[in-house]
Design a protein around this motif. Structure first.
Motif, PDB file in Angstrom:
ATOM      1  N   PRO A 112     -16.730   1.051   6.059  1.00 53.40           N
ATOM      2  CA  PRO A 112     -17.827   1.943   5.693  1.00 53.40           C
ATOM      3  C   PRO A 112     -19.112   1.178   5.363  1.00 53.40           C
ATOM      4  CG  PRO A 112     -16.309   1.713   3.854  1.00 53.40           C
ATOM      5  CD  PRO A 112     -15.702   0.981   5.022  1.00 53.40           C
ATOM      6  N   SER A 113     -20.225   1.823   5.656  1.00 53.25           N
ATOM      7  CA  SER A 113     -21.517   1.284   5.229  1.00 53.25           C
ATOM      8  C   SER A 113     -21.612   1.463   3.716  1.00 53.25           C
ATOM      9  CB  SER A 113     -22.652   2.055   5.906  1.00 53.25           C
ATOM     10  OG  SER A 113     -22.660   3.409   5.442  1.00 53.25           O
ATOM     11  N   ALA A 114     -22.624   0.895   3.118  1.00 51.57           N
ATOM     12  CA  ALA A 114     -22.829   1.051   1.675  1.00 51.57           C
ATOM     13  C   ALA A 114     -23.018   2.530   1.324  1.00 51.57           C
ATOM     14  CB  ALA A 114     -24.025   0.226   1.215  1.00 51.57           C
ATOM     15  N   THR A 115     -23.717   3.261   2.179  1.00 48.50           N
ATOM     16  CA  THR A 115     -23.937   4.694   1.946  1.00 48.50           C
ATOM     17  C   THR A 115     -22.624   5.462   2.007  1.00 48.50           C
ATOM     18  OG1 THR A 115     -26.162   4.537   2.887  1.00 48.50           O
ATOM     19  CG2 THR A 115     -25.183   6.734   2.749  1.00 48.50           C
ATOM     20  N   GLN A 116     -21.810   5.177   3.004  1.00 46.53           N
ATOM     21  CA  GLN A 116     -20.518   5.854   3.134  1.00 46.53           C
ATOM     22  C   GLN A 116     -19.596   5.488   1.967  1.00 46.53           C
ATOM     23  OE1 GLN A 116     -20.902   8.344   5.176  1.00 46.53           O
ATOM     24  NE2 GLN A 116     -19.495   7.897   6.833  1.00 46.53           N
ATOM     25  N   ALA A 117     -19.584   4.223   1.592  1.00 47.83           N
ATOM     26  CA  ALA A 117     -18.752   3.787   0.467  1.00 47.83           C
ATOM     27  C   ALA A 117     -19.166   4.505  -0.804  1.00 47.83           C
ATOM     28  CB  ALA A 117     -18.854   2.274   0.283  1.00 47.83           C
ATOM     29  N   ARG A 118     -20.454   4.693  -0.994  1.00 45.85           N
ATOM     30  CA  ARG A 118     -20.957   5.407  -2.181  1.00 45.85           C
ATOM     31  C   ARG A 118     -20.511   6.868  -2.162  1.00 45.85           C
ATOM     32  NH1 ARG A 118     -22.377   4.255  -7.286  1.00 45.85           N
ATOM     33  NH2 ARG A 118     -23.480   6.039  -8.091  1.00 45.85           N
ATOM     34  N   LYS A 119     -20.534   7.504  -0.991  1.00 45.15           N
ATOM     35  CA  LYS A 119     -20.074   8.887  -0.869  1.00 45.15           C
ATOM     36  C   LYS A 119     -18.596   8.993  -1.249  1.00 45.15           C
ATOM     37  CE  LYS A 119     -21.661  11.323   2.828  1.00 45.15           C
ATOM     38  NZ  LYS A 119     -21.997  11.534   4.267  1.00 45.15           N
ATOM     39  N   ILE A 120     -17.798   8.052  -0.799  1.00 42.38           N
ATOM     40  CA  ILE A 120     -16.375   8.045  -1.128  1.00 42.38           C
ATOM     41  C   ILE A 120     -16.187   7.843  -2.631  1.00 42.38           C
ATOM     42  CG2 ILE A 120     -14.167   6.858  -0.772  1.00 42.38           C
ATOM     43  CD1 ILE A 120     -15.321   6.113   2.073  1.00 42.38           C
ATOM     44  N   GLU A 121     -16.895   6.882  -3.183  1.00 40.57           N
ATOM     45  CA  GLU A 121     -16.807   6.603  -4.620  1.00 40.57           C
ATOM     46  C   GLU A 121     -17.220   7.817  -5.443  1.00 40.57           C
ATOM     47  OE1 GLU A 121     -19.304   3.853  -7.654  1.00 40.57           O
ATOM     48  OE2 GLU A 121     -18.419   2.786  -5.954  1.00 40.57           O
TER      49      GLU A 121
ATOM     50  N   THR B 222     -17.150  10.918  -4.575  1.00 42.76           N
ATOM     51  CA  THR B 222     -16.140  11.960  -4.393  1.00 42.76           C
ATOM     52  C   THR B 222     -14.920  11.685  -5.265  1.00 42.76           C
ATOM     53  OG1 THR B 222     -16.906  12.397  -2.153  1.00 42.76           O
ATOM     54  CG2 THR B 222     -14.667  13.113  -2.701  1.00 42.76           C
ATOM     55  N   ILE B 223     -14.453  10.450  -5.296  1.00 38.44           N
ATOM     56  CA  ILE B 223     -13.300  10.088  -6.126  1.00 38.44           C
ATOM     57  C   ILE B 223     -13.609  10.335  -7.601  1.00 38.44           C
ATOM     58  CG2 ILE B 223     -11.843   8.147  -6.883  1.00 38.44           C
ATOM     59  CD1 ILE B 223     -11.207   9.175  -4.054  1.00 38.44           C
ATOM     60  N   HIS B 224     -14.798   9.963  -8.033  1.00 39.43           N
ATOM     61  CA  HIS B 224     -15.177  10.178  -9.435  1.00 39.43           C
ATOM     62  C   HIS B 224     -15.251  11.674  -9.761  1.00 39.43           C
ATOM     63  CE1 HIS B 224     -17.122   5.928  -9.813  1.00 39.43           C
ATOM     64  NE2 HIS B 224     -15.809   5.899  -9.700  1.00 39.43           N
ATOM     65  N   LYS B 225     -15.770  12.469  -8.828  1.00 42.77           N
ATOM     66  CA  LYS B 225     -15.845  13.917  -9.042  1.00 42.77           C
ATOM     67  C   LYS B 225     -14.441  14.512  -9.113  1.00 42.77           C
ATOM     68  CE  LYS B 225     -17.873  18.017  -9.075  1.00 42.77           C
ATOM     69  NZ  LYS B 225     -17.383  18.751 -10.211  1.00 42.77           N
ATOM     70  N   LEU B 226     -13.530  14.068  -8.249  1.00 39.78           N
ATOM     71  CA  LEU B 226     -12.142  14.537  -8.305  1.00 39.78           C
ATOM     72  C   LEU B 226     -11.515  14.212  -9.662  1.00 39.78           C
ATOM     73  CD1 LEU B 226     -10.848  13.494  -4.771  1.00 39.78           C
ATOM     74  CD2 LEU B 226     -11.020  15.828  -5.651  1.00 39.78           C
ATOM     75  N   ALA B 227     -11.735  13.011 -10.138  1.00 37.83           N
ATOM     76  CA  ALA B 227     -11.181  12.605 -11.436  1.00 37.83           C
ATOM     77  C   ALA B 227     -11.763  13.454 -12.560  1.00 37.83           C
ATOM     78  CB  ALA B 227     -11.459  11.121 -11.687  1.00 37.83           C
ATOM     79  N   GLU B 228     -13.059  13.707 -12.492  1.00 40.43           N
ATOM     80  CA  GLU B 228     -13.705  14.542 -13.504  1.00 40.43           C
ATOM     81  C   GLU B 228     -13.124  15.955 -13.475  1.00 40.43           C
ATOM     82  OE1 GLU B 228     -18.056  16.593 -14.082  1.00 40.43           O
ATOM     83  OE2 GLU B 228     -18.013  14.542 -13.310  1.00 40.43           O
ATOM     84  N   ASP B 229     -12.992  16.520 -12.281  1.00 39.87           N
ATOM     85  CA  ASP B 229     -12.425  17.868 -12.141  1.00 39.87           C
ATOM     86  C   ASP B 229     -10.996  17.904 -12.674  1.00 39.87           C
ATOM     87  OD1 ASP B 229     -14.809  18.613 -10.993  1.00 39.87           O
ATOM     88  OD2 ASP B 229     -14.011  18.733  -8.943  1.00 39.87           O
ATOM     89  N   MET B 230     -10.204  16.908 -12.344  1.00 39.16           N
ATOM     90  CA  MET B 230      -8.808  16.889 -12.784  1.00 39.16           C
ATOM     91  C   MET B 230      -8.699  16.720 -14.301  1.00 39.16           C
ATOM     92  SD  MET B 230      -6.782  14.902  -9.784  1.00 39.16           S
ATOM     93  CE  MET B 230      -5.212  15.247 -10.569  1.00 39.16           C
TER      94      MET B 230
END
Length: 127
Positions: A101-110, A112-120
């Motif tokens: 992934p590019s830096a932009t794509q990696a940031r999107k993944i990161e 998303t993972i943080h949002k999932l953790a927050e939601d959970m």
């Protein structure tokens, strides 16, 4: 007791997960089957080579996409891709290291993972 905070880069190794830390311009590298074991091995190496007491070391984890989905294997790659707005096939290529992934794509993944953790963390179980 002062804590020593070090960045632990976790990525695909030859056989397991590989981890690397830099301390005093020394690169310390090892492999293990999971992050906990990797952390213990690296703390031991820091002690052996740099005389750093293991109980003083605190790692901040930085995963490549492969290592992220290995360590958190309960995550559905396709669903994470969908939430991140990334093509699921492309995300699978990132996870298998066919593509990176590019830096932009990696940031999107990161993000998303943080949002999932927050939601959970807000989920409550009714019994």
């Amino acid at each position: 007791m002062n804590k020593l905070k070090l960045d632990l880069i976790i990525e695909r190794g030859e056989h397991d997960l590989a981890g690397r830390v830099t301390y005093n311009d020394s690169l310390i590298v090892d492999e293990a089957g999971n992050v906990h074991d990797l952390e213990e091995k690296l703390k031991l190496l820091l002690f052996e080579f740099e005389n750093v007491e293991p109980e003083t070391v605190v790692f901040e984890y930085f995963y490549d996409v492969y290592a992220l989905f290995q360590e958190f294997d309960f995550l559905n790659i396709g669903k994470v891709a969908q939430r991140a707005g990334i093509n699921a096939g492309l995300m699978r290529q990132y996870a298998s290291q066919v593509k990176y992934p590019s830096a932009t794509q990696a940031r999107k993944i990161e993000d998303t993972i943080h949002k999932l953790a927050e939601d959970m963390s807000k989920a409550l179980i009714y019994a």
